[in-house]
Design an enzyme around this catalytic site. Structure first.
Site, PDB file in Angstrom:
ATOM      1  N   ARG A  15       0.832  -1.193   0.000  1.00  0.00           N
ATOM      2  CA  ARG A  15       0.000   0.000   0.000  1.00  0.00           C
ATOM      3  C   ARG A  15       0.879   1.261   0.000  1.00  0.00           C
ATOM      4  O   ARG A  15       2.089   1.188   0.200  1.00  0.00           O
ATOM      5  CB  ARG A  15      -0.928   0.005   1.223  1.00  0.00           C
ATOM      6  N   LYS A  75       1.653   1.998   7.271  1.00  0.00           N
ATOM      7  CA  LYS A  75       2.038   1.213   8.444  1.00  0.00           C
ATOM      8  C   LYS A  75       3.013   1.974   9.337  1.00  0.00           C
ATOM      9  O   LYS A  75       3.642   2.954   8.930  1.00  0.00           O
ATOM     10  CB  LYS A  75       2.657  -0.119   8.019  1.00  0.00           C
ATOM     11  N   TYR A  94      -0.922   4.451  10.663  1.00  0.00           N
ATOM     12  CA  TYR A  94      -1.306   3.491  11.691  1.00  0.00           C
ATOM     13  C   TYR A  94      -0.105   3.265  12.602  1.00  0.00           C
ATOM     14  O   TYR A  94       1.025   3.102  12.123  1.00  0.00           O
ATOM     15  CB  TYR A  94      -1.704   2.148  11.066  1.00  0.00           C
ATOM     16  N   HIS A  96      -0.579   1.591  16.312  1.00  0.00           N
ATOM     17  CA  HIS A  96      -0.842   0.434  17.182  1.00  0.00           C
ATOM     18  C   HIS A  96       0.230   0.301  18.269  1.00  0.00           C
ATOM     19  O   HIS A  96       0.861  -0.743  18.440  1.00  0.00           O
ATOM     20  CB  HIS A  96      -0.927  -0.855  16.354  1.00  0.00           C
ATOM     21  N   GLU A 118      -5.693   4.903  13.829  1.00  0.00           N
ATOM     22  CA  GLU A 118      -6.639   4.015  14.515  1.00  0.00           C
ATOM     23  C   GLU A 118      -7.313   4.633  15.730  1.00  0.00           C
ATOM     24  O   GLU A 118      -8.264   4.041  16.274  1.00  0.00           O
ATOM     25  CB  GLU A 118      -5.964   2.697  14.922  1.00  0.00           C
ATOM     26  N   ASP A 270      -3.051  -6.694  15.481  1.00  0.00           N
ATOM     27  CA  ASP A 270      -2.337  -5.416  15.538  1.00  0.00           C
ATOM     28  C   ASP A 270      -2.299  -4.844  16.948  1.00  0.00           C
ATOM     29  O   ASP A 270      -1.395  -4.078  17.294  1.00  0.00           O
ATOM     30  CB  ASP A 270      -2.992  -4.396  14.602  1.00  0.00           C
TER      31      ASP A 270
END
Length: 383
Positions: A15, A75, A94, A96, A118, A270
């Site tokens: 991505r 990511k 993101y 996490h 998130e 995740d």
């Protein structure tokens, strides 16, 4: 503002933070976008596509990280990227962090401003930047699980939908939020026998009405989970506490009670996973076996379908990227409590309460209230 888009380097992550259409929108607003050469190749976007959209192409990641004020990724930064972060730089991706103390420490050490997709919230308390990836992962979980149930893949040899005279596979989905609901819809569409477990009676009623009673619904208790897991051919975990570690709802003993060749897909990985036996895997080595049960715990599931995932994600993130670019992070988060909820690390301090609790660290005083406790229909922590 100078916006940077480095190429993703996580294992089998294809991505990209911004597609050419999004770049064009930002450049038309007077912003400068720097894209690393090859960043969009995995979704079919060439360097020339980005040039035509108005971007500058950087030959390597070092130039992107060094020049950009705002970094837009998909990511979390990988260990080799930690040193590229700098004080005052804004990272939007993101993260996490609840399941990744090493990354949290690196972000604090860098003195950057880290905003996590998130934990950004909408006015209704939903998670708009997590939802599209939860939709993808929910649908993928059934697709993946059906594949691993095949004998050639190590599974028990059960066809998800069965055939006339032979019963279908039994699919159990724990958590009926966005990811869980999409998993339920896919499994039901393939004619599996589906059981949905959730702590929200309202959500269970919605599922019962949507599927006209053909999906079994159970209120989430230890006993209900234990019995359902024991009989499952495919177990899907899709639970979330935003910013916090996922609760361990399925014990090792429950996994041991499953038939050998059964499959467990943990969408919540995740955030640490919701099965005691879960550990993060990659697309290069996606599965492992515990007591004969195949575990699929890939931390970037939507990366397997990067074009669909990237387009869906960009549709959700573009407005926030534009706001950060036009206003700067301080004004943008001051004017938008939902975006402020995405702040995880600011100048060396963890500022999101749930993240801090999961990491056992004190949370710095926030300028905006921490988002209220989520409803059980909150999407699973997929990115």
């Amino acid at each position: 503002m100078r916006i940077g888009v480095p190429r993703e380097i996580k294992v089998h992550e294809y991505r990209v933070g911004l597609v050419p259409a999004a770049v064009r929108e930002l450049c038309s607003g007077g912003h400068e976008v720097l894209v690393q050469s090859g960043a969009g190749a995995g979704v079919g976007c060439s360097d020339e596509d980005y040039r035509q959209a108005g971007a500058r192409i950087a030959p390597d990641a070092a130039l992107v990280w060094a020049d950009a004020q705002l970094i837009v990724k998909v990511k979390e930064p990988q260990p080799s990227e930690y040193a590229s972060l700098r004080a005052g730089q804004v990272l939007f991706t993101y993260l996490h962090l609840a399941a990744d103390p090493a990354q949290a420490e690196a972000l604090c050490r860098s003195q950057c401003v880290a905003i996590a997709y998130e934990t950004v919230t909408a006015e209704d308390g939903s998670l708009p930047l997590l939802t599209p990836m939860s939709e993808v992962a929910g649908r993928m979980s059934v697709q993946v699980g059906a594949g691993y149930l095949q004998k050639s893949m190590g599974g028990s040899g059960v066809l998800l939908g069965g055939v006339p005279g032979v019963p279908p596979a039994r699919v159990v989905v724990i958590g009926a939020g966005v990811a869980g609901s999409h998993a339920i819809e896919m499994a039901h569409g393939l004619r599996a026998e589906v059981t949905a477990i959730d702590r929200s009676i309202a959500q269970l009623r919605r599922l019962d009405a949507q599927f006209h009673g053909t999906v079994r619904t159970q209120f989430s208790t230890l006993d209900a989970i234990e019995r359902a897991v024991r009989d499952a051919d495919l177990l899907i975990g899709a639970v979330l506490l935003p910013g916090a570690s996922a609760p361990k709802l399925v014990s090792e003993a429950m996994i041991r009670s499953m038939r050998p060749g059964s499959v467990a897909v943990d969408i919540a990985i995740d955030q640490g996973g919701c099965f005691e036996t879960s550990r993060p895997t990659t697309h290069a080595a996606p599965t492992y076996s515990v007591d004969g049960v195949i575990h699929y715990c890939v931390t970037n599931m939507p990366g397997a379908v990067p074009r669909t995932s990237t387009l869906a994600l960009n549709h959700a993130t573009l407005a926030y990227v534009r706001s950060l670019a036009e206003r700067g992070w301080e004004r943008a988060t001051r004017e938008s409590p939902g975006l402020a909820a995405g702040l995880n690390v600011v100048h060396g301090r963890i500022v999101h309460a749930a993240v801090a609790r999961s990491l056992g660290a004190p949370a710095a005083l926030q300028r905006t209230p921490t988002p209220s406790t989520p409803t059980p229909s909150t999407p699973a922590p997929v990115s």
